[in-house]
Design an enzyme around this catalytic site. Sequence first.
Site, PDB file in Angstrom:
ATOM      1  N   SER A 136       0.806  -1.217   0.000  1.00 10.07           N
ATOM      2  CA  SER A 136       0.000   0.000   0.000  1.00 10.07           C
ATOM      3  C   SER A 136       0.842   1.272   0.000  1.00 10.07           C
ATOM      4  O   SER A 136       0.409   2.311  -0.506  1.00 10.07           O
ATOM      5  CB  SER A 136      -0.936   0.013   1.210  1.00 10.07           C
ATOM      6  N   ASP A 149      -5.467   6.782   9.770  1.00  9.95           N
ATOM      7  CA  ASP A 149      -5.090   5.489  10.356  1.00  9.95           C
ATOM      8  C   ASP A 149      -3.743   5.537  11.070  1.00  9.95           C
ATOM      9  O   ASP A 149      -3.360   4.602  11.769  1.00  9.95           O
ATOM     10  CB  ASP A 149      -5.098   4.381   9.304  1.00  9.95           C
ATOM     11  N   HIS A 201      -0.421   5.235   7.085  1.00  9.01           N
ATOM     12  CA  HIS A 201      -0.144   5.532   5.677  1.00  9.01           C
ATOM     13  C   HIS A 201       0.071   7.033   5.469  1.00  9.01           C
ATOM     14  O   HIS A 201      -0.580   7.855   6.114  1.00  9.01           O
ATOM     15  CB  HIS A 201      -1.303   5.061   4.794  1.00  9.01           C
TER      16      HIS A 201
END
Length: 210
Positions: free
Chosen positions: A32, A178, A181
């Site tokens: 990611s 979060d 990221h």
Amino acid sequence: MLLHFAVIAGGVLASGLSVAAEPVPLVGFGDSLMAGYQLPQEDALPVRLEKALVAEGVEVTIANAGVSGDTSAAGLARVDWSVPDGTKGVILELGANDALRGIAPEETERNLDAIIGRLKDRGIAVLLVGMLAPPNMGADYAARFNPIYPKLAERHGLAFYPFILDGVVTRSELQLEDGMHPNADGIAIMVERMLPVVRDFVKTVRDTPK
């Protein structure tokens, strides 16, 4: 005759310049952090790196082969088809999800070693991008996980960038909600810090005899 010679010479020169100007095709291969989780595609790391390099006059393309959630095992399973023929170099970034899931660092190392081996067998250069274990995994896990990347870089003689989230990991304003990221501003910091290493990598790939 002189005119004919001039036309031929001009054509050869133009052809040589065209070849010299061909961009170096790279692939950003990872999870990611490479894919651009929850970001517009134009803000993904490979896209922003390519844009920064081209702005400096470095002829390069960087395809985005990041898949959110990928572990090193998942990367190994797809590396042969995710990195197309004709690729000259791969920016390899995997292992964050291994650490988050508590996968044995020895398994992560074996998988990354196998990915690097497969790419080298195809004549594809590798820039290895490192990861650090999250603090909540404990000191023992970190002591086994963190040395994986410098060890592999030394073993295979790879270009190496030690920590993908350098400059971002401790700054909440550069992260998504979060807390893991990077947001678009975080990607900008990552690009700024990675740029010299990636620039040198592109030069090495371009200058390596075919």
